[in-house]
Design a protein around this motif. Structure first.
Motif, PDB file in Angstrom:
ATOM      1  N   PHE A  45       0.827  -1.202   0.000  1.00 26.29           N
ATOM      2  CA  PHE A  45       0.000   0.000   0.000  1.00 26.29           C
ATOM      3  C   PHE A  45       0.868   1.262   0.000  1.00 26.29           C
ATOM      4  CE2 PHE A  45      -2.775  -3.283   1.547  1.00 26.29           C
ATOM      5  CZ  PHE A  45      -4.031  -2.945   1.102  1.00 26.29           C
ATOM      6  N   GLU A  46       1.923   1.252   0.790  1.00 21.95           N
ATOM      7  CA  GLU A  46       2.768   2.433   0.911  1.00 21.95           C
ATOM      8  C   GLU A  46       3.555   2.722  -0.360  1.00 21.95           C
ATOM      9  OE1 GLU A  46       5.118   1.400   4.255  1.00 21.95           O
ATOM     10  OE2 GLU A  46       3.539   1.810   5.733  1.00 21.95           O
ATOM     11  N   PRO A  58      -0.547  12.556   2.326  1.00 21.66           N
ATOM     12  CA  PRO A  58      -1.704  11.648   2.317  1.00 21.66           C
ATOM     13  C   PRO A  58      -1.951  11.063   3.699  1.00 21.66           C
ATOM     14  CG  PRO A  58       0.208  10.545   1.404  1.00 21.66           C
ATOM     15  CD  PRO A  58       0.633  11.966   1.652  1.00 21.66           C
ATOM     16  N   PHE A  59      -3.134  10.532   3.862  1.00 23.17           N
ATOM     17  CA  PHE A  59      -3.441   9.825   5.098  1.00 23.17           C
ATOM     18  C   PHE A  59      -2.606   8.543   5.159  1.00 23.17           C
ATOM     19  CE2 PHE A  59      -7.248  12.402   4.584  1.00 23.17           C
ATOM     20  CZ  PHE A  59      -7.467  12.857   5.872  1.00 23.17           C
ATOM     21  N   ALA A  60      -2.254   8.142   6.370  1.00 21.02           N
ATOM     22  CA  ALA A  60      -1.442   6.941   6.549  1.00 21.02           C
ATOM     23  C   ALA A  60      -2.178   5.723   6.000  1.00 21.02           C
ATOM     24  CB  ALA A  60      -1.124   6.737   8.032  1.00 21.02           C
ATOM     25  N   PRO A  61      -1.547   4.932   5.132  1.00 21.85           N
ATOM     26  CA  PRO A  61      -2.218   3.742   4.595  1.00 21.85           C
ATOM     27  C   PRO A  61      -2.710   2.787   5.674  1.00 21.85           C
ATOM     28  CG  PRO A  61      -0.245   4.227   3.317  1.00 21.85           C
ATOM     29  CD  PRO A  61      -0.228   5.153   4.495  1.00 21.85           C
ATOM     30  N   ARG A  62      -1.965   2.660   6.784  1.00 24.46           N
ATOM     31  CA  ARG A  62      -2.411   1.767   7.857  1.00 24.46           C
ATOM     32  C   ARG A  62      -3.739   2.237   8.446  1.00 24.46           C
ATOM     33  NH1 ARG A  62       1.217  -1.976   9.425  1.00 24.46           N
ATOM     34  NH2 ARG A  62       3.340  -1.691   8.621  1.00 24.46           N
ATOM     35  N   MET A  63      -3.864   3.533   8.590  1.00 25.39           N
ATOM     36  CA  MET A  63      -5.126   4.064   9.110  1.00 25.39           C
ATOM     37  C   MET A  63      -6.272   3.815   8.136  1.00 25.39           C
ATOM     38  SD  MET A  63      -7.411   6.801   8.855  1.00 25.39           S
ATOM     39  CE  MET A  63      -6.615   8.326   8.394  1.00 25.39           C
ATOM     40  N   VAL A  65      -6.461   1.470   5.808  1.00 27.44           N
ATOM     41  CA  VAL A  65      -6.746   0.030   5.768  1.00 27.44           C
ATOM     42  C   VAL A  65      -7.598  -0.373   6.977  1.00 27.44           C
ATOM     43  CG1 VAL A  65      -5.697  -2.248   6.041  1.00 27.44           C
ATOM     44  CG2 VAL A  65      -4.776  -0.652   4.365  1.00 27.44           C
ATOM     45  N   GLY A  66      -7.194   0.081   8.156  1.00 23.37           N
ATOM     46  CA  GLY A  66      -7.973  -0.222   9.355  1.00 23.37           C
ATOM     47  C   GLY A  66      -9.387   0.317   9.273  1.00 23.37           C
ATOM     48  N   ARG A 114      -7.281  -1.688  -5.079  1.00 21.76           N
ATOM     49  CA  ARG A 114      -8.100  -2.884  -5.256  1.00 21.76           C
ATOM     50  C   ARG A 114      -7.247  -4.129  -5.443  1.00 21.76           C
ATOM     51  NH1 ARG A 114      -8.245   0.332  -9.719  1.00 21.76           N
ATOM     52  NH2 ARG A 114      -7.696  -0.586 -11.747  1.00 21.76           N
ATOM     53  N   GLY A 115      -6.068  -3.977  -6.094  1.00 17.13           N
ATOM     54  CA  GLY A 115      -5.180  -5.124  -6.264  1.00 17.13           C
ATOM     55  C   GLY A 115      -4.418  -5.480  -5.004  1.00 17.13           C
ATOM     56  N   ASP A 116      -4.208  -4.493  -4.122  1.00 18.62           N
ATOM     57  CA  ASP A 116      -3.454  -4.730  -2.886  1.00 18.62           C
ATOM     58  C   ASP A 116      -4.320  -5.339  -1.785  1.00 18.62           C
ATOM     59  OD1 ASP A 116      -1.189  -3.524  -4.038  1.00 18.62           O
ATOM     60  OD2 ASP A 116      -1.949  -1.544  -3.527  1.00 18.62           O
ATOM     61  N   LEU A 117      -5.629  -5.354  -1.983  1.00 20.73           N
ATOM     62  CA  LEU A 117      -6.508  -5.912  -0.950  1.00 20.73           C
ATOM     63  C   LEU A 117      -6.302  -7.404  -0.784  1.00 20.73           C
ATOM     64  CD1 LEU A 117      -9.746  -3.877  -1.706  1.00 20.73           C
ATOM     65  CD2 LEU A 117      -8.192  -3.611   0.228  1.00 20.73           C
ATOM     66  N   GLU A 118      -5.767  -8.069  -1.808  1.00 21.90           N
ATOM     67  CA  GLU A 118      -5.412  -9.476  -1.660  1.00 21.90           C
ATOM     68  C   GLU A 118      -4.224  -9.624  -0.703  1.00 21.90           C
ATOM     69  OE1 GLU A 118      -3.533 -12.876  -4.504  1.00 21.90           O
ATOM     70  OE2 GLU A 118      -5.427 -11.991  -5.196  1.00 21.90           O
ATOM     71  N   VAL A 119      -3.280  -8.668  -0.753  1.00 20.93           N
ATOM     72  CA  VAL A 119      -2.165  -8.661   0.196  1.00 20.93           C
ATOM     73  C   VAL A 119      -2.690  -8.508   1.618  1.00 20.93           C
ATOM     74  CG1 VAL A 119      -0.053  -7.454   0.884  1.00 20.93           C
ATOM     75  CG2 VAL A 119      -0.616  -7.719  -1.547  1.00 20.93           C
ATOM     76  N   LEU A 120      -3.664  -7.633   1.794  1.00 17.38           N
ATOM     77  CA  LEU A 120      -4.285  -7.459   3.108  1.00 17.38           C
ATOM     78  C   LEU A 120      -4.919  -8.755   3.579  1.00 17.38           C
ATOM     79  CD1 LEU A 120      -5.387  -5.734   5.462  1.00 17.38           C
ATOM     80  CD2 LEU A 120      -7.317  -5.151   3.977  1.00 17.38           C
TER      81      LEU A 120
END
Length: 462
Positions: A45-46, A58-63, A65-66, A114-120
């Motif tokens: 994501f980063e 930008p807003f923190a990707p971890r935030m 995602v959470g 949308r492609g990184d959501l599989e990583v999540l």
């Protein structure tokens, strides 16, 4: 990295609670989620962001995602509703702090990644594995029809699409001619707004028309192969084959085939409640209702999804464990039955595939006694599978299918709103389905015993 992202300040002093952690009970999912997200590798994501550039950081990707996982786990998928909840709901406010992201920021983040959501999904599955929830031995695969963000009435045939495209182009030419006569060389001769952007209606109409033409070409080619194979067989044997002669290649093309102008990737599918415009969402699930692998296809039938989902599950588990795994026994309903699928089982997964509908399967289990003795050598693949399902072992194992994957779909559709996609397009819906499955798995972690185990680990690392 901390100076680049706009990190939420969750320890800011307010007039109400002294600490933001006091806003919600200790048993709320948000506490587990924040600690779990802190353990994940979200570098994918980063990687989308540059450390230098103009404008606000930008807003923190971890935030983000959470926030998305928490929203989907609570059945909230609309970016505007999520924005409002970030202002008034204590759990959402604890995730974002004082920096509330705009609904457009939330929507763009979901679409961009949308492609990184599989990583999540894999990262959450790793936490489930570390907590001892991923137990193989018996897995079940099934598909469920999910409505697309499109209507059934938005389907068009190839002829109607041609007529609509021609009408729009004619209207554009008429407008151009009138404006040229009125303005001459001055400004004012632009196309209408819906014809300017690639994402406009004309682009979608052309995309639908091209898809129908490609499908027709595929049908012709497939039928021609059958005709050529029959001719080659007759030539080799020197005599005509029995049976009806195949239709000509043009004769198999369905002139009434339709495509949806709102979401061209979606298809008309039959569900238990009737026909819908949507997708076929797949999930491989353990006996503990942990999802091992998700996927989305626009093929209404499940039969072609078995081999890809087995391969996908093995790849997911290898990414989680770092080693090769064996799934054990796979349970599949009659939608996955074919002789090819039955012959494709490997050492990693033994197949138990129903050969008839569930009510017929239950009736056979009630009426027929378990077979005894050795299996006859001359039995067909279907008969062998039916015999295996009627054994005591087969009966006991197949009964587990109704306790694994089907309740998962029910939970996701009822509590997470997973009965309808918010995004359009096959790739986008794949990402959204992965997000739904991630939210489901994180909720399975949210039991007192498992939650304490995760929080202890987070405290040791922090």
């Amino acid at each position: 990295m901390a100076n680049f992202y706009r990190e939420p300040d969750r320890r800011q002093r307010f007039l109400l609670p002294v600490d933001m952690a006091d806003w919600v009970p200790d048993t709320d999912l948000v506490h587990l989620l924040l600690d779990a997200v802190g353990l994940m590798d979200l570098s994918a994501f980063e990687a989308h962001y540059r450390k230098r550039g103009c404008g606000a950081p930008p807003f923190a990707p971890r935030m983000m995602v959470g926030l998305l996982v928490y929203a989907y786990a609570n059945g909230q998928r609309s970016s505007r509703k999520i924005e409002r909840l970030c202002e008034r709901d204590a759990g959402f406010r604890m995730i974002v702090g004082a920096e509330v992201p705009d609904h457009s920021v939330i929507a763009r983040f979901r679409k961009r990644h949308r492609g990184d959501l599989e990583v999540l999904f894999v990262e959450i599955l790793k936490l489930c594995h570390a907590a001892g929830l991923v137990r193989l031995g018996v897995v079940a695969l099934d598909g469920t029809k999910v409505k697309a963000n499109a209507s059934l009435v938005a389907n068009r045939t190839s002829k109607s699409l041609e007529a609509e495209v021609a009408a729009m182009l004619a209207a554009a030419e008429a407008i151009d001619a009138a404006e040229d006569e009125m303005f001459g060389e001055a400004r004012g001769d632009e196309l209408p707004a819906d014809l300017r952007e690639p994402s406009g209606r004309l682009s979608r109409l052309r995309s639908c028309h091209e898809r129908l033409l490609r499908a027709a070409d595929g049908q012709r080619a497939e039928q021609q192969e059958k005709i050529d194979a029959r001719a080659a067989g007759e030539k080799a044997s020197g005599r005509r084959k029995r049976g009806r002669k195949p239709k000509a290649a043009e004769g198999v093309v369905n002139e009434e085939a339709k495509a949806n102008v709102t979401d061209p990737d979606s298809r008309i599918m039959k569900s238990r409640k009737g026909y819908l415009q949507g997708y076929n969402a797949q999930a491989m699930v353990t006996a503990d209702q942990i999802i091992l692998a998700p996927d989305v296809t626009n093929q209404a039938n499940d039969v072609r999804q078995l081999a890809p989902m087995i391969a996908r599950t093995l790849a997911m588990m290898e990414a989680v464990t770092g080693d090769e795994v064996a799934l054990g026994v796979g349970l599949f309903d009659a939608g996955y039955w074919s002789d090819e699928n039955a012959a494709a089982q490997t050492a990693e997964c033994e197949y138990l595939i129903a050969t008839t509908k569930d009510w017929k399967r239950r009736k056979a289990m009630r009426d027929a006694p378990p077979p005894r003795g050795r299996c006859p050598a001359d039995m067909s693949a279907r008969d062998r599978m039916e015999r295996k399902l009627l054994t005591k072992r087969g009966r006991a194992l197949y009964r587990l299918r109704g306790q694994t994957v089907e309740p998962v779909f029910g939970q996701m559709k009822e509590t997470q709103g997973a009965d309808r996609f918010m995004m359009r397009g096959e790739q986008e819906t794949k990402g959204e389905w992965s997000l739904h499955c991630s939210a489901h798995n994180i909720k399975k972690l949210h039991s007192p015993k498992i939650r304490d185990r995760i929080l202890d680990r987070a405290g040791a690392l922090g």
